[in-house]
Design a protein around this motif. Sequence first.
Motif, PDB file in Angstrom:
ATOM      1  N   TRP A   1      47.737  46.342  35.805  1.00 14.09           N
ATOM      2  CA  TRP A   1      47.610  45.050  36.471  1.00 14.09           C
ATOM      3  C   TRP A   1      46.180  44.780  36.935  1.00 14.09           C
ATOM      4  O   TRP A   1      45.793  43.623  37.143  1.00 14.09           O
ATOM      5  CB  TRP A   1      48.564  44.964  37.659  1.00 14.09           C
ATOM      6  CG  TRP A   1      48.380  46.061  38.683  1.00 14.09           C
ATOM      7  CD1 TRP A   1      48.978  47.279  38.695  1.00 14.09           C
ATOM      8  CD2 TRP A   1      47.519  46.023  39.828  1.00 14.09           C
ATOM      9  NE1 TRP A   1      48.565  48.014  39.776  1.00 14.09           N
ATOM     10  CE2 TRP A   1      47.661  47.265  40.477  1.00 14.09           C
ATOM     11  CE3 TRP A   1      46.660  45.076  40.360  1.00 14.09           C
ATOM     12  CZ2 TRP A   1      46.959  47.566  41.649  1.00 14.09           C
ATOM     13  CZ3 TRP A   1      45.954  45.360  41.513  1.00 14.09           C
ATOM     14  CH2 TRP A   1      46.113  46.608  42.147  1.00 14.09           C
ATOM     15  N   LEU A   2      45.374  45.846  37.080  1.00 11.42           N
ATOM     16  CA  LEU A   2      43.988  45.656  37.507  1.00 11.42           C
ATOM     17  C   LEU A   2      43.168  44.909  36.460  1.00 11.42           C
ATOM     18  O   LEU A   2      42.113  44.357  36.765  1.00 11.42           O
ATOM     19  CB  LEU A   2      43.339  47.014  37.803  1.00 11.42           C
ATOM     20  CG  LEU A   2      43.816  47.728  39.067  1.00 11.42           C
ATOM     21  CD1 LEU A   2      43.183  49.112  39.171  1.00 11.42           C
ATOM     22  CD2 LEU A   2      43.464  46.900  40.303  1.00 11.42           C
ATOM     23  N   ALA A   3      43.653  44.885  35.214  1.00  9.40           N
ATOM     24  CA  ALA A   3      42.951  44.154  34.152  1.00  9.40           C
ATOM     25  C   ALA A   3      42.858  42.668  34.467  1.00  9.40           C
ATOM     26  O   ALA A   3      42.008  41.961  33.926  1.00  9.40           O
ATOM     27  CB  ALA A   3      43.656  44.368  32.815  1.00  9.40           C
ATOM     28  N   ALA A   4      43.725  42.182  35.348  1.00 11.66           N
ATOM     29  CA  ALA A   4      43.679  40.773  35.749  1.00 11.66           C
ATOM     30  C   ALA A   4      42.415  40.452  36.530  1.00 11.66           C
ATOM     31  O   ALA A   4      42.082  39.274  36.730  1.00 11.66           O
ATOM     32  CB  ALA A   4      44.909  40.429  36.586  1.00 11.66           C
ATOM     33  N   PHE A   5      41.697  41.487  36.962  1.00 12.44           N
ATOM     34  CA  PHE A   5      40.457  41.291  37.709  1.00 12.44           C
ATOM     35  C   PHE A   5      39.240  41.735  36.892  1.00 12.44           C
ATOM     36  O   PHE A   5      38.186  42.025  37.444  1.00 12.44           O
ATOM     37  CB  PHE A   5      40.506  42.076  39.035  1.00 12.44           C
ATOM     38  CG  PHE A   5      41.660  41.686  39.900  1.00 12.44           C
ATOM     39  CD1 PHE A   5      41.603  40.542  40.694  1.00 12.44           C
ATOM     40  CD2 PHE A   5      42.817  42.434  39.900  1.00 12.44           C
ATOM     41  CE1 PHE A   5      42.679  40.174  41.479  1.00 12.44           C
ATOM     42  CE2 PHE A   5      43.905  42.070  40.690  1.00 12.44           C
ATOM     43  CZ  PHE A   5      43.830  40.941  41.478  1.00 12.44           C
ATOM     44  N   ASP A   6      39.390  41.775  35.572  1.00 14.11           N
ATOM     45  CA  ASP A   6      38.305  42.180  34.670  1.00 14.11           C
ATOM     46  C   ASP A   6      37.789  40.972  33.907  1.00 14.11           C
ATOM     47  O   ASP A   6      38.574  40.147  33.415  1.00 14.11           O
ATOM     48  CB  ASP A   6      38.811  43.240  33.686  1.00 14.11           C
ATOM     49  CG  ASP A   6      37.762  43.620  32.667  1.00 14.11           C
ATOM     50  OD1 ASP A   6      36.762  44.235  33.059  1.00 14.11           O
ATOM     51  OD2 ASP A   6      37.940  43.275  31.486  1.00 14.11           O
TER      52      ASP A   6
ATOM     53  N   ALA B   1      35.294  48.479  34.310  1.00 14.75           N
ATOM     54  CA  ALA B   1      36.048  49.630  34.815  1.00 14.75           C
ATOM     55  C   ALA B   1      37.526  49.317  35.038  1.00 14.75           C
ATOM     56  O   ALA B   1      38.366  50.219  35.017  1.00 14.75           O
ATOM     57  CB  ALA B   1      35.426  50.118  36.128  1.00 14.75           C
ATOM     58  N   LEU B   2      37.850  48.056  35.236  1.00 16.02           N
ATOM     59  CA  LEU B   2      39.235  47.686  35.544  1.00 16.02           C
ATOM     60  C   LEU B   2      40.024  47.246  34.309  1.00 16.02           C
ATOM     61  O   LEU B   2      41.206  46.902  34.423  1.00 16.02           O
ATOM     62  CB  LEU B   2      39.260  46.544  36.573  1.00 16.02           C
ATOM     63  CG  LEU B   2      38.566  46.825  37.907  1.00 16.02           C
ATOM     64  CD1 LEU B   2      38.650  45.610  38.807  1.00 16.02           C
ATOM     65  CD2 LEU B   2      39.174  48.038  38.596  1.00 16.02           C
ATOM     66  N   SER B   3      39.387  47.247  33.145  1.00 18.27           N
ATOM     67  CA  SER B   3      40.035  46.703  31.948  1.00 18.27           C
ATOM     68  C   SER B   3      41.213  47.543  31.466  1.00 18.27           C
ATOM     69  O   SER B   3      42.161  47.021  30.902  1.00 18.27           O
ATOM     70  CB  SER B   3      39.018  46.558  30.814  1.00 18.27           C
ATOM     71  OG  SER B   3      38.482  47.829  30.467  1.00 18.27           O
ATOM     72  N   ASP B   4      41.162  48.861  31.685  1.00 22.79           N
ATOM     73  CA  ASP B   4      42.243  49.711  31.185  1.00 22.79           C
ATOM     74  C   ASP B   4      42.363  50.961  32.048  1.00 22.79           C
ATOM     75  O   ASP B   4      42.005  52.060  31.645  1.00 22.79           O
ATOM     76  CB  ASP B   4      41.956  50.096  29.726  1.00 22.79           C
ATOM     77  CG  ASP B   4      43.151  50.797  29.084  1.00 22.79           C
ATOM     78  OD1 ASP B   4      44.265  50.684  29.624  1.00 22.79           O
ATOM     79  OD2 ASP B   4      42.958  51.469  28.052  1.00 22.79           O
TER      80      ASP B   4
END
Length: 206
Positions: free
Chosen positions: A28-33, A19-22
Amino acid sequence: MGPKAYIALLVAVLFFCGALSDVPGYKWLAAFDFTTLSGAYGKIKEGSNFLGTAGIGARQGFLFALSLTPAVMLALGCLEILAHYGALKAAQKLLTPLLRPLLGIPGATGLALITDLQSTDAGAALTRELYEDKLITKKELIIMSAWQYSGAGMVNNYFTIGSGAFAFLIAPLFIPFVLIFVFKFIGAIFVRFMLNTVYKGDFKDE
């Protein structure tokens, strides 16, 4: 089990579900994917990666297996940390009422199933760890494997490999995606039914 166990479970779900990839406006949330962090190998030359081109045999198989190792190690390492904070116990408590009647498996398997949505290999490694730690029986292992095998790596494969067919779809993109997810459950429920009827005798000693 305190609030930190549920926080750890929420972090685990968000980390592995994709869910955090894009997230529009929040790249910046992609850093937690998980998929983002597992990354991709650089190319040796245009059109090929470190595996090379036209490889065959055991050597090519070894290189392919080697390419899977970083993602699996990352997944296991992250889950060990999250499990330390009670994520597996929280999953057991929250997901057992759903997974036990539906698939006949404990809630502790929830993280392995969620992980499988993005990484087949990491999901399989977690499933094996659950079995070796005697948190699931052989029958539950088979049911989990049936769920994982059908539409393995669903999120990752659908939006990468499957994207080539998007231009030919006459239905909204989410419909095939939802159908794949639903049939994962249908397949696992069918396998559970077979194990409880036709192959019931194979598990009488469990």
